[in-house]
Structure formats: structure tokens, C-alpha cells
Design an enzyme around this catalytic site. Structure first.
Site, PDB file in Angstrom:
ATOM      1  N   CYS A   1       4.849   9.002   0.956  1.00 11.11           N
ATOM      2  CA  CYS A   1       3.402   9.830   0.866  1.00 11.11           C
ATOM      3  C   CYS A   1       3.586  10.549  -0.474  1.00 11.11           C
ATOM      4  CB  CYS A   1       3.195  10.392   1.845  1.00 11.11           C
ATOM      5  SG  CYS A   1       1.472  11.124   1.775  1.00 11.11           S
TER       6      CYS A   1
ATOM      7  N   ARG B   1       0.965  -1.211   0.053  1.00 14.51           N
ATOM      8  CA  ARG B   1      -0.020  -0.020   0.075  1.00 14.51           C
ATOM      9  C   ARG B   1       0.984   1.154   0.008  1.00 14.51           C
ATOM     10  NH1 ARG B   1      -0.746   4.850   2.507  1.00 14.51           N
ATOM     11  NH2 ARG B   1      -0.245   3.984   4.477  1.00 14.51           N
ATOM     12  N   ASP B   2       1.720   1.293   0.913  1.00 19.57           N
ATOM     13  CA  ASP B   2       2.307   2.730   1.221  1.00 19.57           C
ATOM     14  C   ASP B   2       3.626   2.924   0.421  1.00 19.57           C
ATOM     15  OD1 ASP B   2       3.078   5.292   2.155  1.00 19.57           O
ATOM     16  OD2 ASP B   2       4.022   4.480   3.576  1.00 19.57           O
TER      17      ASP B   2
ATOM     18  N   ASN C   1      10.109   4.396   2.852  1.00 21.05           N
ATOM     19  CA  ASN C   1       9.866   3.861   4.154  1.00 21.05           C
ATOM     20  C   ASN C   1      11.246   3.034   4.667  1.00 21.05           C
ATOM     21  OD1 ASN C   1       7.085   4.058   4.823  1.00 21.05           O
ATOM     22  ND2 ASN C   1       6.842   3.242   2.845  1.00 21.05           N
TER      23      ASN C   1
ATOM     24  N   HIS D   1       6.198   4.388  12.513  1.00 17.61           N
ATOM     25  CA  HIS D   1       6.340   4.374  11.166  1.00 17.61           C
ATOM     26  C   HIS D   1       7.267   5.145  10.731  1.00 17.61           C
ATOM     27  CE1 HIS D   1       4.207   3.827   6.951  1.00 17.61           C
ATOM     28  NE2 HIS D   1       5.083   4.704   6.827  1.00 17.61           N
TER      29      HIS D   1
ATOM     30  N   HIS E   1      10.471   6.875   8.079  1.00 17.54           N
ATOM     31  CA  HIS E   1      11.062   6.904   6.575  1.00 17.54           C
ATOM     32  C   HIS E   1      12.747   6.908   6.826  1.00 17.54           C
ATOM     33  CE1 HIS E   1       7.402   7.804   4.377  1.00 17.54           C
ATOM     34  NE2 HIS E   1       7.144   6.854   5.044  1.00 17.54           N
TER      35      HIS E   1
END
Length: 306
Positions: free
Chosen positions: A255, A13-14, A268, A222, A224
Site C-alpha cells: 500500500c 492492482r495492489d 505482498n 492478505h 505481506h
């Protein structure tokens, strides 16, 4: 036995949402299956967001449908839902399959008003209003809900974010009834000190509501890895008691709304890096290293278009 740390892989997804070329559904399904075989605790499979905004994920329902009867035991599959419409689309997937293909849903807001407006076309308060029917439907279906807070350290538009603003956003999500808070260090500008300050503020604020014993299942980080500091931020978070992290196989992601004209949004922290750091710190992750390497290679191949 070493204490267990939970890892969610968000690469389907991300990790893929920001890729410029459309990736075939079968390749996405293969990535999800490889991650399940590697033993991650959760895979964030896709998002039920408008294809107008994220065309790469327009096939969310098809990806889930292809996974029917193929989900490994013990691996949860989750989906991002921006509003009631997205939530109902997710519920239809489970209804059509006759089984729970989606085990968890996620909603998202931010600690930055500017980022929130650009990402969702709404204020922070307005995003929270949108979540009320999502939470109601999730509770009726016994689906747990993750609540993301983006820009937990710094915003691409506003700069550094005060830790108290992150704590406020997290507390409001918890008041709505979410089961898990996921703090997103959206642009990778965090350091061990700034991440620790943010986590301490959030823990102090939320501890009054649920108590410290709830932290391992409640709080996820979460990260990066824009400047190569994610590993040290993981170590700092572990020392503060965080036992749940997001990663993306192959370091995919970022994002799309954190990109600027001069620079694409950073990726990420790689799940393989995350797992290595957690083990180095004396914790267990329950992953198969060889299978994870295979998943990461597949993920990198999707980015490269091979």
C-alpha cells in the site's frame, strides 16, 4: 481429495499501484491473462480510484475493456471501488462491454483511525457511510462485494492494533452486507501468534452473525512478507480454518500509504510462495506451477521496467 484453498492474485492492482513509473496498459492486460492461465481463482485487476491519488491505475477501464472475451472460465475478475463514483465507473465497464468483465467489487476501510484518515481522507465511520450506495448498486447488479480491513495486526502510525478493533471493523462491514471479509496485514509485522490472535477475535465476533460453516467463503487473509514470516502466518491461518488467501505474483505490491520517508511499503506474499505452503500443509490450490512461474517472471519484469 485434499480440501481446496482459494487464492486471489492482487498483483495487477495492489501489486502495481505503488510502482513509480507508469506501466503500459498492454503489460497489465498480459499479467492478468497469465494469471488466469495459471488457474488462480480470482484476479484483482485494477481500481476505480481517483488518478490524483493512484495515477498508476488511471487506465482501469481500458484494462478491463481489453479483456473482453478473453477471461478464462472459472476465473473471477474484481476491482476496488472507494465510493459510489468508483462503483458507477465499474458498472459502466460491464454495461459498455455487454458482458460481466467485473465479477466482484471491493471496498476498503481500516482498523486504525490514523491509517484510515491518511488512506481515504476519512474516519472509519465515514468510510462505512460511503459504502452504503456501493452496496446498494452492487446488490442491484448481483455483484458480490469484498470488504477489506487494513492494519489487521499493526499500523505504520499507531503500532499494534488490538484484535477486538479488527473484529469490530469486520462486523460493521458484515452488517452493511458485504459478502467477504478480507483482513489485510498491511505492513508485514505479523507473527503466527499475532495473526492467530486477530483471526480468533474476528471469528468469535462474526461467528455470532453467520455461524462457523460460513468461514471458507467469508474470510480471506492478505499478508505481506516484510520479515519473511508470511509463510508461517499462512500455516497458522490454515490451522484455524481460513481457506482463502491473497497473494501477488512475484511478491509485488504494498500500500503506498503504508510507506514512510525512509522505507517503501513492503510487498505482498508471493503467490508462488503462498501456493507452495498451502500444498505443503496438505491442501489443494488448482494452480499450474509452470504457468504461475511465467506470470511471476512477467510481474517481476514490470517492477524492473523490462
Amino acid at each position: 481429495m485434499p480440501e481446496r484453498v482459494r487464492i486471489t492474485d492482487v498483483s495487477p492492482r495492489d501489486g502495481l499501484q505503488n510502482e513509480p513509473g507508469l506501466i503500459p496498459t498492454a503489460d497489465k492486460v498480459r499479467l492478468v491473462e497469465l494469471l488466469g492461465a495459471a488457474g488462480v481463482d480470482e484476479v484483482e485487476v485494477s481500481s476505480f480510484v481517483s488518478p490524483k491519488w493512484v495515477p498508476q491505475l488511471a487506465d482501469a477501464a481500458d484494462v478491463f475493456a481489453a479483456l473482453r472475451g478473453r477471461k478464462p472460465p472459472g476465473v473471477a475478475h474484481s476491482a476496488l471501488v472507494p465510493n459510489e463514483r468508483g462503483m458507477r465507473a465499474a458498472l459502466r465497464v460491464n454495461e459498455a462491454a455487454g458482458e460481466r468483465l467485473i465479477d466482484k467489487v471491493a471496498v476498503f476501510t481500516a482498523a486504525s483511525e490514523t491509517f484510515c484518515r491518511r488512506n481515504t481522507n476519512a474516519t472509519i465511520a465515514e468510510t462505512l457511510e460511503r459504502f452504503a450506495p456501493v452496496l446498494r448498486l452492487a446488490q442491484e447488479s448481483a455483484l458480490p462485494v469484498r470488504g477489506y480491513v487494513s492494519c489487521a495486526v499493526q499500523c505504520p502510525y499507531e503500532g499494534p492494533i488490538a484484535p477486538q478493533r479488527v473484529a469490530d471493523a469486520a462486523a460493521r462491514l458484515l452488517d452493511l452486507g458485504v459478502d467477504e471479509i478480507d483482513l489485510g496485514e498491511t505492513i508485514g509485522a505479523g507473527t503466527p501468534d499475532s495473526v492467530s490472535a486477530m483471526l480468533e477475535a474476528v471469528m468469535a465476533r462474526l461467528g455470532t452473525a453467520r455461524g462457523r460453516a460460513a468461514w471458507p467463503p467469508l474470510l480471506t487473509l492478505h499478508l505481506h512478507d516484510t520479515f519473511g514470516r508470511a509463510a508461517e502466518c499462512v500455516r497458522a491461518a490454515l490451522r484455524l480454518g481460513v481457506r482463502s488467501f491473497d497473494g501477488a505474483a512475484g511478491g509485488l505490491g504494498g500500500c503506498p500509504f503504508a510507506s514512510t520517508p525512509a522505507r517503501r511499503a513492503p510487498g505482498n506474499v508471493a503467490t508462488e510462495t503462498l501456493a507452495r505452503v498451502v500444498v505443503e500443509e496438505g491442501y489443494a490450490v488448482g494452480l499450474n506451477g509452470g504457468a504461475l512461474a511465467t506470470a511471476a517472471a512477467h510481474a517481476r519484469g514490470l517492477r524492473a521496467g523490462v
